[in-house]
Design an enzyme around this catalytic site. Structure first.
Site, PDB file in Angstrom:
ATOM      1  N   TYR A   1      -1.859  -0.729  10.256  1.00 18.49           N
ATOM      2  CA  TYR A   1      -1.801  -1.103   9.060  1.00 18.49           C
ATOM      3  C   TYR A   1      -0.486  -0.425   8.331  1.00 18.49           C
ATOM      4  O   TYR A   1       0.230  -1.186   7.488  1.00 18.49           O
ATOM      5  CB  TYR A   1      -2.867  -0.214   8.224  1.00 18.49           C
ATOM      6  CG  TYR A   1      -3.374  -0.565   6.945  1.00 18.49           C
ATOM      7  CD1 TYR A   1      -3.762  -1.833   6.428  1.00 18.49           C
ATOM      8  CD2 TYR A   1      -2.774   0.308   5.955  1.00 18.49           C
ATOM      9  CE1 TYR A   1      -4.016  -2.025   5.039  1.00 18.49           C
ATOM     10  CE2 TYR A   1      -3.089   0.011   4.339  1.00 18.49           C
ATOM     11  CZ  TYR A   1      -3.587  -1.060   4.073  1.00 18.49           C
ATOM     12  OH  TYR A   1      -3.847  -1.497   2.685  1.00 18.49           O
TER      13      TYR A   1
ATOM     14  N   SER B   1       1.014  -1.139   0.024  1.00 16.77           N
ATOM     15  CA  SER B   1      -0.109   0.035   0.110  1.00 16.77           C
ATOM     16  C   SER B   1       0.931   1.218  -0.085  1.00 16.77           C
ATOM     17  O   SER B   1       2.046   1.132   0.390  1.00 16.77           O
ATOM     18  CB  SER B   1      -0.801   0.023   1.039  1.00 16.77           C
ATOM     19  OG  SER B   1      -1.650   1.343   1.448  1.00 16.77           O
TER      20      SER B   1
END
Length: 266
Positions: A167, A153
């Site tokens: 995350y 990401s």
């Protein structure tokens, strides 16, 4: 090389290749499954949601693919080995691994529990490592090696103010695995790369594309940092996936390919 000049698009040909996709019912996994099905791959699809997995399987069969599906999460060594074995037993090889399984728990650090942090790290990091490990064992036995594509990401590179410590940490770790395995497996004819999207259209982000005040407010702030001036669409992930899954990327390994409209460039 001569064939490459006369048919350069042949470098991107993955027809007949065997691909294992985990998280196949999720936003990126479903895109990967349908794209590789349409490109002529044989597929092993895995996801924890059996009903959603069946829908993706049906779509891929409709695109002409041979598909084996298993409603299982790659939560431990046994599950990962089982998925790789299914590919080898059903189709005789494993050429492409796409690890699209993963999760997030959004909370500021004082509200995020240690158990929540460990859950995200396990889903995004440990499971990626276990799948790469299982796939490597099979790919090392194959003359042409294989392609491992992890999903990172933009948050592996950048922080986020809205409670993304687990995350961001997990995706930074995925980047580290990508680079380390890219170095480690080069001699084994195995490439390891990652696709790192920013926001793209999915069931979870559909509200961001709406024409209401909340969505417009989000977009105005976010798109100020996106040179391409728009949010991502599922189709934006297909080109990078085909590149990293095909002979076209044989000299590329350990790379993080940002599918972000330029977001991480500025």
């Amino acid at each position: 090389m001569k064939d490459s000049w006369s048919n350069p698009l042949g470098l991107f040909d993955v027809s007949g290749k065997v691909a294992l996709i985990t998280g196949a019912s999720g936003a990126f996994g479903a895109v990967a499954a349908k794209a590789l099905a349409g490109a002529g791959c044989k597929l092993v699809l895995a996801a924890g949601n059996a009903d959603a997995l069946a829908e993706v399987q049906t779509a891929c069969v409709g695109l002409g693919a041979e598909v084996a599906a298993l409603a299982i999460r790659p939560s431990d060594e046994s599950a990962c080995d089982r998925l790789v074995a299914l590919a080898a037993e059903r189709f005789g090889a494993l050429d492409i691994l796409v690890v699209a399984s993963g999760m997030n728990k959004v909370a500021k650090i004082d509200a995020l529990t240690p158990a929540d942090f460990e859950t995200v790290m396990d889903a995004n990091v440990t499971q990626s490592w276990l799948l790469a490990r299982a796939a490597t064992k099979q790919m090392k036995t194959q003359e042409n090696g294989g392609k491992i594509v992890l999903v990172s990401s933009a948050r592996g590179l950048l922080g986020h103010p809205a409670g993304y410590t687990a995350y961001c940490a997990s995706k930074s770790a995925v980047d580290g695995i990508t680079k380390a395995l890219g170095c480690e497996l080069g001699e084994d004819r195995i490439t390891v790369n990652a696709i790192a999207p920013t926001v793209f259209r999915s069931p979870l982000t559909a509200w961001m594309f709406e024409e209401d005040d909340k969505a417009r407010g989000f977009r105005d702030g976010f798109l100020a940092r996106v040179p391409k001036g728009r949010l991502g669409e599922p189709e934006d992930l297909i080109g990078p996936l085909l590149f990293l899954s095909s002979r076209a990327s044989d000299f590329y390994t350990g790379h993080i390919l940002y599918a972000d409209g330029g977001y991480t460039a500025g």
